[in-house]
Design an enzyme around this catalytic site. Structure first.
Site, short mmCIF file in Angstrom:
data_model
loop_
_atom_site.label_atom_id
_atom_site.label_comp_id
_atom_site.label_asym_id
_atom_site.label_seq_id
_atom_site.Cartn_x
_atom_site.Cartn_y
_atom_site.Cartn_z
N HIS A 20 37.13 22.55 70.43
CA HIS A 20 36.32 21.84 71.43
C HIS A 20 35.80 22.81 72.49
CE1 HIS A 20 37.88 17.71 70.26
NE2 HIS A 20 38.69 18.53 69.61
N ASP A 114 33.52 15.74 76.78
CA ASP A 114 33.91 15.63 75.38
C ASP A 114 33.89 14.15 75.00
OD1 ASP A 114 35.57 15.67 72.95
OD2 ASP A 114 35.99 17.74 73.56
N GLN A 346 36.29 35.25 63.91
CA GLN A 346 35.92 34.53 62.67
C GLN A 346 34.42 34.54 62.36
OE1 GLN A 346 38.06 30.98 61.30
NE2 GLN A 346 36.12 29.90 61.31
N HIS A 361 40.77 24.77 56.41
CA HIS A 361 41.33 23.44 56.72
C HIS A 361 40.21 22.45 57.03
CE1 HIS A 361 40.17 24.81 60.61
NE2 HIS A 361 40.76 23.85 61.27
N TRP A 364 35.60 21.38 61.93
CA TRP A 364 34.14 21.33 61.92
C TRP A 364 33.51 22.65 62.32
CZ3 TRP A 364 30.70 19.60 59.16
CH2 TRP A 364 29.36 19.52 59.54
N SER A 366 34.69 25.64 61.82
CA SER A 366 34.83 26.54 60.68
C SER A 366 33.83 26.18 59.59
CB SER A 366 36.26 26.47 60.11
OG SER A 366 37.17 26.94 61.08
N GLU A 369 30.38 27.29 60.66
CA GLU A 369 30.27 28.76 60.67
C GLU A 369 30.11 29.27 59.23
OE1 GLU A 369 33.79 29.80 62.94
OE2 GLU A 369 32.98 28.83 64.73
N GLN A 386 39.09 16.38 59.56
CA GLN A 386 38.99 17.36 58.48
C GLN A 386 38.88 16.71 57.09
OE1 GLN A 386 42.51 19.61 59.40
NE2 GLN A 386 41.78 20.03 61.46
C1 UDX Z 1 40.04 20.85 65.33
C2 UDX Z 1 39.23 20.03 64.33
O1 UDX Z 1 39.63 19.96 63.07
C3 UDX Z 1 37.77 20.22 64.51
O2 UDX Z 1 37.01 19.66 63.49
C4 UDX Z 1 37.48 19.58 65.79
O3 UDX Z 1 36.11 19.64 66.10
C5 UDX Z 1 38.26 20.33 66.85
O4 UDX Z 1 39.66 20.28 66.56
P1 UDX Z 1 40.43 23.48 64.81
O5 UDX Z 1 41.58 23.06 63.97
O6 UDX Z 1 40.69 24.49 65.81
O7 UDX Z 1 39.76 22.23 65.50
O8 UDX Z 1 39.31 24.00 63.79
P2 UDX Z 1 37.81 24.42 63.96
O9 UDX Z 1 36.96 23.31 64.44
O10 UDX Z 1 37.42 25.00 62.67
O11 UDX Z 1 37.80 25.51 65.09
C6 UDX Z 1 38.47 26.72 65.02
C7 UDX Z 1 37.68 27.76 65.79
O12 UDX Z 1 38.51 28.88 65.96
C8 UDX Z 1 36.43 28.23 65.05
O13 UDX Z 1 35.33 28.28 65.93
C9 UDX Z 1 36.78 29.62 64.56
O14 UDX Z 1 35.71 30.53 64.56
C10 UDX Z 1 37.83 30.05 65.56
N1 UDX Z 1 38.77 31.00 64.94
C11 UDX Z 1 39.64 30.58 63.98
C12 UDX Z 1 38.74 32.30 65.36
O15 UDX Z 1 37.93 32.68 66.21
N2 UDX Z 1 39.63 33.17 64.81
C13 UDX Z 1 40.52 32.82 63.86
O16 UDX Z 1 41.29 33.68 63.43
C14 UDX Z 1 40.53 31.47 63.43
#
Ligand code: UDX
Length: 469
Positions: A20, A114, A346, A361, A364, A366, A369, A386
């Site tokens: 978020h 949010d 990432q 996983h 959103w 990820s 991206e 997810q």
């Molecule tokens: C969770 C939800 O699943 C997501 O869909 C929702 O919008 C927010 O809460 P999260 O589990 O953190 O979020 O996953 P994700 O939304 O994929 O965000 C992870 C973020 O961390 C991504 O922007 C990714 O680039 C970043 N990241 C992850 C890193 O910068 N480095 C890493 O090693 C792993």
């Protein structure tokens, strides 16, 4: 005259989790490129982490303020049974009064909150301050949350025993493919009065109260579902993918919003690997694995005989030291073909030519991206939105494989080989196409580009409410 003197002042209030904070901070940066004043409100923990691990203060101009909320709001227990309700309780008794006082005493033009923090709307309504929601999940998962009351009314929820694979009829636009197991994870509970379920259902139903809804998606990806959403929230601003959007408007930006320190050395390892030869593995910022699950994934990866880069956050393994008695063949397989680290940059990793797939996983951020970089996915969703994202990636957009609700080394190894070798051509063609549409959306004339400009104009035309003195 100083352009900031007449600039709108937007208070941005994200839910305190990495996914978020990341996308809402990207929006903050996009708005500050238009000379907006921004106050970004975060928990004490997030405040400290952003200052420690990012260049957030130097990156923004003088019109940006990173404001810590009072102590007492923590994500520490969010993975426990009562974690979400504890968090909401603290947000309500600590963040809400703070926000209220802040907007009463500062010249704020509007709040961007949010979409799961409707307490901001309660505060804004009292002084007639405009509010716009930013829901950081996909349009498809937002819509499935929104339709939960209809599923309950039709008797499709709670899910009947052995009905996980039945197709549901009450999420408009998804009648052909959405099964019980694809609903947000909270819907799996037999008890629809559980705190998680109540909070998310309530928060989602509040969305039409706001002046508009910002979504981090783009029209070419989720157009049909966006049409459904517009029947209940007519003013939707699709401005995604926000990270790509920021790169378009600020090409030199390499900044990250990581709450943890990024290990740049994995980039040098990637530099030594052939094109599209490495599968990148990450389960995001919140999800945890049991030791059994860890071992299945580890064997799956080693047995697939593909190269892998695996983000192993120190708290990834639930209640275990991660290196506890790891079988020698896994250590050897990792030495030969793998690279493990705590946290990576990432976006940069996914953009690297060595990356050929992403075992994810299905968070959103990820997912987006990955789409922007044209990287096909293997989806192993854990919770919340997810499950829905994963169904869309696998079944609707056909950008990868779904291994939802399984955790078996043979399935994992086979999926990796299929993604990286056997079905590589099929997936890369589709990914390239969607990646080019994603880029088109955020460039001049694209749908997200136009919608961001509309959002900026709409905020500029808002007049701050008159404050009582
Ligand atoms: C969770 C939800 O699943 C997501 O869909 C929702 O919008 C927010 O809460 P999260 O589990 O953190 O979020 O996953 P994700 O939304 O994929 O965000 C992870 C973020 O961390 C991504 O922007 C990714 O680039 C970043 N990241 C992850 C890193 O910068 N480095 C890493 O090693 C792993």
């Amino acid at each position: 005259m100083d352009p900031l003197a007449l600039a709108p002042h937007v208070a941005i209030f994200p839910f305190p989790a990495q996914g978020h904070v990341n996308s809402m901070l990207k929006l903050a940066q996009l708005l500050s490129l238009s000379n907006f004043h921004i106050t970004f409100l975060v928990t004490v923990d997030t405040h400290e982490r952003l200052l420690k691990n990012t260049d957030v203060l130097s990156r923004f101009g003088s019109g940006f303020q990173l404001q810590a909320l009072p102590h007492g709001i923590s994500m520490d227990n969010v993975n426990t049974r009562d974690g979400i309700s504890m968090l909401y309780h603290s947000l309500s008794v600590i963040a809400k009064p703070f926000l209220k006082e802040f907007i009463v005493n500062s010249p704020v033009t509007c709040i961007i909150a949010d979409g799961i923090l409707s307490m901001a709307d309660d505060a804004a309504e009292e002084i007639n301050l405009p509010i716009i929601y930013f829901r950081t999940i996909s349009a498809c998962s937002f819509w499935s949350y929104f339709c939960i009351p209809e599923l309950i009314q039709a008797g499709e929820l709670p899910l009947k025993e052995n009905a996980m694979d039945f197709t549901l009829t009450k999420v408009k636009g998804m009648e052909d493919f959405l099964r019980g197991r694809d609903l947000p994870s909270f819907c799996r509970s037999r008890d629809l009065t559980s705190p998680d379920m109540r909070i998310l259902m309530f928060e989602t139903q509040q969305t039409p109260r706001a002046r508009g809804l910002i979504l981090n998606t783009f029209e070419d990806l989720e157009g049909p579902i966006l049409s459904q959403i517009r029947t209940v929230c007519p003013n939707v601003y699709t401005i995604g993918a926000v990270h790509a959007h920021l790169k378009t408007r600020l090409p030199k930006s390499t900044s990250s919003n990581s709450l943890w320190q990024e290990d740049e050395s994995c980039m040098s390892w990637l530099d030594t690997q052939p094109p599209k030869s490495v599968i990148y593995v990450s389960f995001g910022s919140i999800a945890g694995l049991t030791r059994e699950e860890l071992l299945e994934f580890w064997y799956g990866m080693v047995n697939s005989e593909q190269k892998f880069l695996w983000v192993m956050k120190p708290d990834l393994i639930i209640g275990q030291e991660r290196k506890d008695e790891i079988p020698a063949e896994l250590e050897q397989g990792t030495k030969a073909r793998g690279y493990m680290t705590d946290w990576v940059p990432q976006e940069k990793v996914l953009a690297h030519t060595a990356i050929g797939g992403f075992l994810t996983h299905s968070g959103w951020n990820s997912t987006l991206e990955s789409i922007v970089e044209g990287v096909p996915m293997i989806c192993w969703p854990r919770f919340a939105d997810q499950q829905v994202n994963s169904r869309f990636v696998g079944e609707v957009w056909k950008m990868g494989l779904e291994i939802k609700d399984t955790c078996d080394r043979d399935i994992i190894a086979k999926s990796i080989r299929d993604l990286m070798e056997k079905r590589k051509g099929e997936f890369s063609q589709r990914m390239e196409h969607m990646a080019s549409l994603a880029k088109r959306a955020v460039n001049e004339g694209g749908s997200s580009y136009i919608n961001l400009n509309r959002l900026i104009q709409d905020i500029r035309s808002m007049t701050p409410p008159l404050k009582q003195t």
